[in-house]
Design a protein around this motif. Structure first.
Motif, PDB file in Angstrom:
ATOM      1  N   MET A 215       0.836  -1.190   0.000  1.00 51.38           N
ATOM      2  CA  MET A 215       0.000   0.000   0.000  1.00 51.38           C
ATOM      3  C   MET A 215       0.874   1.245   0.000  1.00 51.38           C
ATOM      4  O   MET A 215       2.009   1.244   0.460  1.00 51.38           O
ATOM      5  N   SER A 216       0.343   2.348  -0.437  1.00 51.22           N
ATOM      6  CA  SER A 216       1.153   3.551  -0.617  1.00 51.22           C
ATOM      7  C   SER A 216       1.653   4.129   0.689  1.00 51.22           C
ATOM      8  O   SER A 216       2.710   4.749   0.744  1.00 51.22           O
ATOM      9  N   ASP A 217       0.916   3.933   1.788  1.00 48.91           N
ATOM     10  CA  ASP A 217       1.344   4.508   3.062  1.00 48.91           C
ATOM     11  C   ASP A 217       2.190   3.554   3.881  1.00 48.91           C
ATOM     12  O   ASP A 217       2.550   3.840   5.015  1.00 48.91           O
ATOM     13  N   GLY A 218       2.536   2.419   3.287  1.00 48.51           N
ATOM     14  CA  GLY A 218       3.407   1.479   3.979  1.00 48.51           C
ATOM     15  C   GLY A 218       2.696   0.543   4.926  1.00 48.51           C
ATOM     16  O   GLY A 218       3.332  -0.269   5.580  1.00 48.51           O
ATOM     17  N   THR A 219       1.371   0.631   5.023  1.00 46.77           N
ATOM     18  CA  THR A 219       0.634  -0.264   5.903  1.00 46.77           C
ATOM     19  C   THR A 219      -0.156  -1.264   5.077  1.00 46.77           C
ATOM     20  O   THR A 219      -0.437  -1.055   3.903  1.00 46.77           O
ATOM     21  N   TYR A 220      -0.497  -2.374   5.728  1.00 44.02           N
ATOM     22  CA  TYR A 220      -1.333  -3.364   5.050  1.00 44.02           C
ATOM     23  C   TYR A 220      -2.116  -4.141   6.088  1.00 44.02           C
ATOM     24  O   TYR A 220      -1.781  -4.161   7.274  1.00 44.02           O
ATOM     25  N   ASP A 221      -3.161  -4.795   5.648  1.00 41.23           N
ATOM     26  CA  ASP A 221      -3.988  -5.612   6.534  1.00 41.23           C
ATOM     27  C   ASP A 221      -3.670  -7.073   6.274  1.00 41.23           C
ATOM     28  O   ASP A 221      -3.782  -7.555   5.150  1.00 41.23           O
ATOM     29  N   GLY A 222      -3.285  -7.770   7.325  1.00 41.30           N
ATOM     30  CA  GLY A 222      -3.053  -9.191   7.167  1.00 41.30           C
ATOM     31  C   GLY A 222      -1.639  -9.511   6.775  1.00 41.30           C
ATOM     32  O   GLY A 222      -0.705  -8.759   7.004  1.00 41.30           O
ATOM     33  N   GLY A 223      -1.489 -10.670   6.171  1.00 42.99           N
ATOM     34  CA  GLY A 223      -0.154 -11.184   5.899  1.00 42.99           C
ATOM     35  C   GLY A 223       0.160 -11.225   4.427  1.00 42.99           C
ATOM     36  O   GLY A 223      -0.160 -10.323   3.672  1.00 42.99           O
ATOM     37  N   ALA A 224       0.790 -12.315   4.007  1.00 42.47           N
ATOM     38  CA  ALA A 224       1.324 -12.388   2.659  1.00 42.47           C
ATOM     39  C   ALA A 224       0.316 -12.908   1.650  1.00 42.47           C
ATOM     40  O   ALA A 224       0.654 -13.190   0.518  1.00 42.47           O
ATOM     41  N   GLY A 225      -0.928 -13.051   2.045  1.00 43.94           N
ATOM     42  CA  GLY A 225      -1.960 -13.486   1.110  1.00 43.94           C
ATOM     43  C   GLY A 225      -2.168 -14.984   1.155  1.00 43.94           C
ATOM     44  O   GLY A 225      -1.406 -15.730   1.743  1.00 43.94           O
ATOM     45  N   GLY A 226      -3.232 -15.458   0.521  1.00 47.89           N
ATOM     46  CA  GLY A 226      -3.525 -16.878   0.494  1.00 47.89           C
ATOM     47  C   GLY A 226      -4.707 -17.208   1.370  1.00 47.89           C
ATOM     48  O   GLY A 226      -4.969 -16.568   2.377  1.00 47.89           O
ATOM     49  N   ASP A 227      -5.454 -18.227   0.993  1.00 45.12           N
ATOM     50  CA  ASP A 227      -6.640 -18.620   1.743  1.00 45.12           C
ATOM     51  C   ASP A 227      -6.256 -19.357   3.015  1.00 45.12           C
ATOM     52  O   ASP A 227      -5.292 -20.119   3.063  1.00 45.12           O
ATOM     53  N   GLY A 228      -7.016 -19.150   4.048  1.00 42.18           N
ATOM     54  CA  GLY A 228      -6.850 -19.891   5.286  1.00 42.18           C
ATOM     55  C   GLY A 228      -5.726 -19.405   6.172  1.00 42.18           C
ATOM     56  O   GLY A 228      -5.466 -19.998   7.203  1.00 42.18           O
TER      57      GLY A 228
END
Length: 369
Positions: free
Chosen positions: A1-14
């Protein structure tokens, strides 16, 4: 994300990841979180007579391939089909710290809670079943971040040599001079590694971004899985008591107790991490102001020395240990040095019966029991 933050981890189901925004640190250099004492101890280690020769020799002799085959054959490799929640944490930690390559990770059967990062060419992270069973999700996330921090800092190389030399020293203990030389290097390595643990604790906090979880994990390492019987604030008070308590004899005993250990004491680690989390340096880092790996080649060695020297000066100035008080008095030119040394060593003058020069009792009498 542009502000350096994100929700969660590296992606993927479960994947089980925090349901909260965390900051990511693109291109972060390990210099951003390394404890000043870690860097200075490593520089001192490299200056140790004979270390370069030993390092170059061992780099070609250490059975790294054998070590990897051992974990591959007798441990469980973390992945999408085995310990998937640990795999998600590993990818998450590497994403947050922008780790160029994801290291291999194994779980090995051992009731003793422990984790390590070893390897010369490529780091390998190993966690024991005792640790996996002891910690909750967020506490474990901090540990995985801790080990990824070791990998990013290049600590795995020296950790591997420390493990090898520790075993080697036992085998040649009957050779007086040979054992003395190896023991000197092992002692220096242990001193560096204790400081490197403080750096890796900071990396764990950057990954989890949950100070309470990091402190709980350290508390559990000290007291086991009895969280309902423990209290983080009381645990930190223990660190305060440890740092300020006793007389000079206790200061010497603290040093003697620490020398054979590879890790700092859990209460000390917790207090150090809390201080860093409340510092201006940490806040600037979280705001996105930190050194990048692309700048490492231009980093000033002299600046690192000055920063380390300043850290030790601050430690002496603010330290509550009786030995630090004595060092301050010596540096300040204490008039009655002999008397001060006697009082510090025997604990005299620490109680409420001590009096000032004018005969009146000094303020700030005895500590509450």
């Amino acid at each position: 994300m542009s502000d350096g933050t994100y929700d969660g981890g590296a992606g993927g189901d479960g994947e089980r990841v925090p349901g909260r925004a965390r900051r990511r640190f693109p291109g972060i250099s390990s210099r951003a979180y390394e404890h000043p004492a870690d860097r200075s101890a490593l520089v001192a280690l490299r200056r140790l007579s004979g270390f370069d020769t030993v390092f170059k020799t061992l780099s070609g002799l250490l059975p790294e391939r054998s070590l990897r085959l051992l974990y591959l054959s007798d441990s469980v490799r973390v992945g999408e089909r085995q310990f998937p929640h640990l795999h998600a944490m590993l990818l998450d930690a590497c994403y947050v710290l922008d780790m160029p390559r994801v290291p291999a990770m194994y779980v090995t059967q051992d009731p003793q809670p422990n984790a390590m990062c070893v390897g010369l060419d490529e780091p390998v992270i190993v966690v024991t079943t005792g640790l996996v069973e002891l910690l909750d999700e967020e506490e474990m996330r901090a540990v995985v971040g801790h080990e990824v921090g070791h990998a990013l800092s290049g600590h795995a190389v020296y950790r591997t040599i420390l493990l090898f030399l520790t075993n080697f020293a036992v085998k040649i203990a009957w050779i007086p001079l040979g054992n003395l030389a190896v023991t000197a290097i092992v002692t220096a390595l242990r001193e560096w590694f204790r400081k490197s643990e403080l750096s890796a604790d900071r990396a764990g906090l950057l990954v989890g971004q949950d100070l309470k979880a990091s402190l709980r994990g350290l508390m559990k390492l000290a007291g086991g899985n009895h969280l309902h019987e423990m209290n983080v604030d009381a645990f930190l008070e223990q660190a305060e008591e440890y740092e300020r308590g006793g007389d000079l004899r206790d200061s010497v005993l603290k040093i003697m107790n620490m020398l054979p250990r590879s890790h700092p004491f859990a209460t000390v680690r917790a207090a150090e991490l809390k201080r860093w989390a409340e510092s201006r340096d940490f806040q600037r880092l979280m705001d996105g102001h930190y050194p990048r790996r692309s700048e490492d080649k231009d980093a000033s060695v002299s600046d690192s020395f000055r920063e380390s020297a300043q850290h030790y000066a601050d430690a002496v100035r603010t330290g509550k240990d009786p030995l630090m008080g004595l060092v301050r008095d010596i540096a300040g030119g204490a008039g009655d040095l002999g008397g001060k040394l006697r009082d510090t060593f025997t604990g005299r003058g620490q109680g409420g019966s001590s009096s000032g020069r004018d005969g009146r009792q000094e303020k700030g009498g005895p500590e509450a029991p």
